[in-house]
Scaffold this motif. Sequence first.
Motif, PDB file in Angstrom:
ATOM      1  N   ALA A  77       0.842  -1.191   0.000  1.00 33.19           N
ATOM      2  CA  ALA A  77       0.000   0.000   0.000  1.00 33.19           C
ATOM      3  C   ALA A  77       0.880   1.244   0.000  1.00 33.19           C
ATOM      4  O   ALA A  77       2.051   1.204   0.391  1.00 33.19           O
ATOM      5  N   SER A  88     -12.776   2.488  -2.724  1.00 33.77           N
ATOM      6  CA  SER A  88     -12.383   2.077  -1.366  1.00 33.77           C
ATOM      7  C   SER A  88     -13.416   2.397  -0.306  1.00 33.77           C
ATOM      8  O   SER A  88     -13.417   1.787   0.765  1.00 33.77           O
ATOM      9  N   ASP A 104      -4.443   1.052  -1.842  1.00 35.54           N
ATOM     10  CA  ASP A 104      -4.092  -0.336  -1.570  1.00 35.54           C
ATOM     11  C   ASP A 104      -3.050  -0.830  -2.567  1.00 35.54           C
ATOM     12  O   ASP A 104      -2.867  -0.254  -3.651  1.00 35.54           O
TER      13      ASP A 104
END
Length: 582
Positions: free
Chosen positions: A408, A426, A442
């Motif tokens: 990430a 997200s 991510d």
Amino acid sequence: MVIHMAWYDEAVFYHIYPLGMLGAPEKNEYKEVVHRLRELDNWIDHLKKIGVNAIYIGPLFESVGHGYETTDYRKLDSRLGDNADLTAFVKKCHDNSIRVIFDGVFNHTGRDFFAFRDILQNRENSRYRDWYCNVNFYGNNEYNDGFSYDNWGGYNLLVKLNQRNPEVRDYICDVIRFWVKEFDVDGIRLDAADVLDFEFMKALRGVANEVKPEFWLMGEVIHGDYTRWVNEGTLHSVTNYTLHKALYSGHNDHNYFEIAHTVQRLYEMGGNRPDGLKLYNFVDNHDVERIITKLNNKAHYYPAHILMYTLPGVPSVYYGSEFGIEGKKEKYSDASLRPRLVYEDYKDALDSNSYTKLIARLGEIRKDALMFSYGDYRQVVLTNRQYMFIRTLNGKAGIVAVNNDDNAATVNGGGIPDGEYVGAISGKKYSVCGGNISVEIDANSGDIILPVDMGDAFDKLEIEAPVQDTGAEKSEQVGLTGIGEEKSEQVGLAGMGEEKSEQVGLTGMGAASKYGIDSKYEKYNPDEIRNRRDYDAMSIEELQVAILEKMSGNGYIDNAMIRSVMDNVYADSLKNWVKSFR
């Protein structure tokens, strides 16, 4: 205030190769009609669910094989059905607010086309002898016709039409009028538009302006200055092969600079305006390998598609790629790129397939967030592994951030309009004050951050990490000796242009080293062959190198294009091919 332009400015396309998708036989025996096209009715609801509002379908019309060797422009291929089937399909699409464009194969015909059959029968006395380019009754070919002619791509199966002949031009213009009257088609994708005569294309644009409001002309163009084709006089759009290449190799090489620089160059080409160039964006199609096959890390499917849907241009999904199906190009066949799909096998994909879920979410976002159709583009953050940009319309911003790293990442950007935002992928909340935003992305993913009044409609999208391939296939890709096709495309040694080859020290090398072909070609210097015009005096090998040089001069060429040249060992065919370049 949002100014709505033409329908295609807000289009999300679905590309169908019908002969493959519907399982038609490879060879047309011209016998009974089989109503395969009716099967597409089952797919319309699926397309609506994934946010598709336009279909590009083709080739459709009677041909002997893969569809591009046309026999009759006014008759649906009997392997697919009859004209009534096509009329009914377009109507059903329209009833579901889906536009339809056909494949227009106007650069060449098949050998069974009426005009060519007349030449075979009447030879010099045929009234159609000037419908084709350079018909020479002192020549011959592998069909033993007793004459030769210019072809397309070195294949005498595809007979090159003389687009400068007024009769040919008028005939094709009448075909377009027929398609609109008979089928109510909304536009045409012009096959091989990069070799169509410009006066011919101007005539087609005149017909497009005549037959229907917002009738769209989109052309297949591989490389070059796209504004040569996209302008008020010729086409509305062309295929964005430049971005296509950047999207997969930029992920494979962990090099977002390639993607961002490509986008900026194209944006500048369109005058730094979102309406300057509305290119047809794609990550795969019926001529290139499936994106999931090309990507070294299959998780990069997610950021690659997020970019395709949000960068300037019109996004398109090739049938089946919303399910993440594989498709590798084979030496003598494109069949694996054009597979049979049965609706029943995929009817639950929206609930069970992460790839399909992503495509559906992107379709929703594209419909509601009009800044991705009409908004300005500005790069905010760029590193090898992270890339963030903003699309702005009427003071509202859509922020896109992608990450090709296995971990990430957090990126910080400025110049964002203050307000409350939410990630439409997200579900993460963001508050922008003072124009700065810090975005969490991510691993191998991305997010589309929208003003809260747009983004609140989207829940967090659960994305599953795909299983990665390992073993011999992977080791082949990373080797330098015996390099695999995928890797040779990524490192850009095959088919680079002269300017690029000079930058990396390839000028002066033999053809074998430059293009990754058989060592016997090393004695041929591409720099010397490039400017030669004595094609009749050239050997087969020299002609092949000359064609590769012509192709690379127009931009990047991949291994499939190189193979198509090296597989052709017919002198007359190669001469016609090399002469076809401007």
